[in-house]
Design a protein around this motif. Structure first.
Motif, PDB file in Angstrom:
ATOM      1  N   LEU A   8       0.848  -1.180   0.000  1.00 31.27           N
ATOM      2  CA  LEU A   8       0.000   0.000   0.000  1.00 31.27           C
ATOM      3  C   LEU A   8       0.885   1.231   0.000  1.00 31.27           C
ATOM      4  O   LEU A   8       1.923   1.268   0.661  1.00 31.27           O
ATOM      5  CB  LEU A   8      -0.914   0.010   1.224  1.00 31.27           C
ATOM      6  CG  LEU A   8      -1.870  -1.170   1.367  1.00 31.27           C
ATOM      7  CD1 LEU A   8      -2.627  -1.073   2.680  1.00 31.27           C
ATOM      8  CD2 LEU A   8      -2.828  -1.235   0.207  1.00 31.27           C
ATOM      9  N   GLU A  24      -8.679  -7.392   2.261  1.00 32.10           N
ATOM     10  CA  GLU A  24      -7.972  -6.564   1.278  1.00 32.10           C
ATOM     11  C   GLU A  24      -8.756  -5.312   0.912  1.00 32.10           C
ATOM     12  O   GLU A  24      -8.195  -4.206   0.873  1.00 32.10           O
ATOM     13  CB  GLU A  24      -7.664  -7.362   0.006  1.00 32.10           C
ATOM     14  CG  GLU A  24      -6.918  -6.513  -1.020  1.00 32.10           C
ATOM     15  CD  GLU A  24      -6.596  -7.258  -2.302  1.00 32.10           C
ATOM     16  OE1 GLU A  24      -5.846  -6.690  -3.116  1.00 32.10           O
ATOM     17  OE2 GLU A  24      -7.094  -8.380  -2.499  1.00 32.10           O
ATOM     18  N   ARG A  28      -7.497  -1.444   1.202  1.00 29.14           N
ATOM     19  CA  ARG A  28      -7.382  -0.567   0.021  1.00 29.14           C
ATOM     20  C   ARG A  28      -8.206   0.715   0.214  1.00 29.14           C
ATOM     21  O   ARG A  28      -7.768   1.810  -0.152  1.00 29.14           O
ATOM     22  CB  ARG A  28      -7.843  -1.299  -1.243  1.00 29.14           C
ATOM     23  CG  ARG A  28      -7.058  -2.549  -1.544  1.00 29.14           C
ATOM     24  CD  ARG A  28      -5.902  -2.265  -2.438  1.00 29.14           C
ATOM     25  NE  ARG A  28      -5.232  -3.525  -2.777  1.00 29.14           N
ATOM     26  CZ  ARG A  28      -3.941  -3.619  -2.978  1.00 29.14           C
ATOM     27  NH1 ARG A  28      -3.170  -2.557  -2.885  1.00 29.14           N
ATOM     28  NH2 ARG A  28      -3.394  -4.772  -3.275  1.00 29.14           N
ATOM     29  N   GLU A  31      -6.374   2.898   2.662  1.00 26.42           N
ATOM     30  CA  GLU A  31      -5.256   3.552   1.973  1.00 26.42           C
ATOM     31  C   GLU A  31      -5.742   4.811   1.256  1.00 26.42           C
ATOM     32  O   GLU A  31      -5.151   5.897   1.393  1.00 26.42           O
ATOM     33  CB  GLU A  31      -4.642   2.574   0.972  1.00 26.42           C
ATOM     34  CG  GLU A  31      -3.619   3.183   0.042  1.00 26.42           C
ATOM     35  CD  GLU A  31      -3.261   2.246  -1.103  1.00 26.42           C
ATOM     36  OE1 GLU A  31      -2.081   2.266  -1.495  1.00 26.42           O
ATOM     37  OE2 GLU A  31      -4.140   1.507  -1.613  1.00 26.42           O
TER      38      GLU A  31
END
Length: 95
Positions: A8, A24, A28, A31
């Protein structure tokens, strides 16, 4: 649970994580949110990247605490609703 590795990019720096596959998407999304908030803070202040990340961390911690507080309040409201329902039942029996 089987783990897998992802990378990331957070505030311009790449980090490796070993996570469960079903997490995941949340990583994401996190992030993107951290990068979005960092960009907002960076556009408002002149400081070091560490300072931007500290402000973002504080903002996110406040959000978590607000959510925890609202959930706790929600539980209390549910308890009060249940007590109100039971009181109504009791009063209806007395009539």
């Amino acid at each position: 649970m089987q783990k897998f590795n992802i990378r990331l990019n957070v505030a311009g720096k790449s980090y490796a994580f070993s996570i469960e596959r079903e997490k995941e998407e949340i990583f994401r999304r996190a992030e993107k949110e951290v990068n979005r908030l960092t960009a907002v803070v960076e556009s408002q202040y002149m400081a070091d990247r560490e300072d931007y990340l500290a402000v973002v961390a504080l903002q996110l911690a406040v959000r978590v605490l607000e959510l925890e507080s609202s959930r706790s309040l929600g539980k209390e409201i549910d308890r009060l609703d249940e007590l109100n329902r039971r009181l109504d039942e009791h009063l209806n029996k007395l009539r």
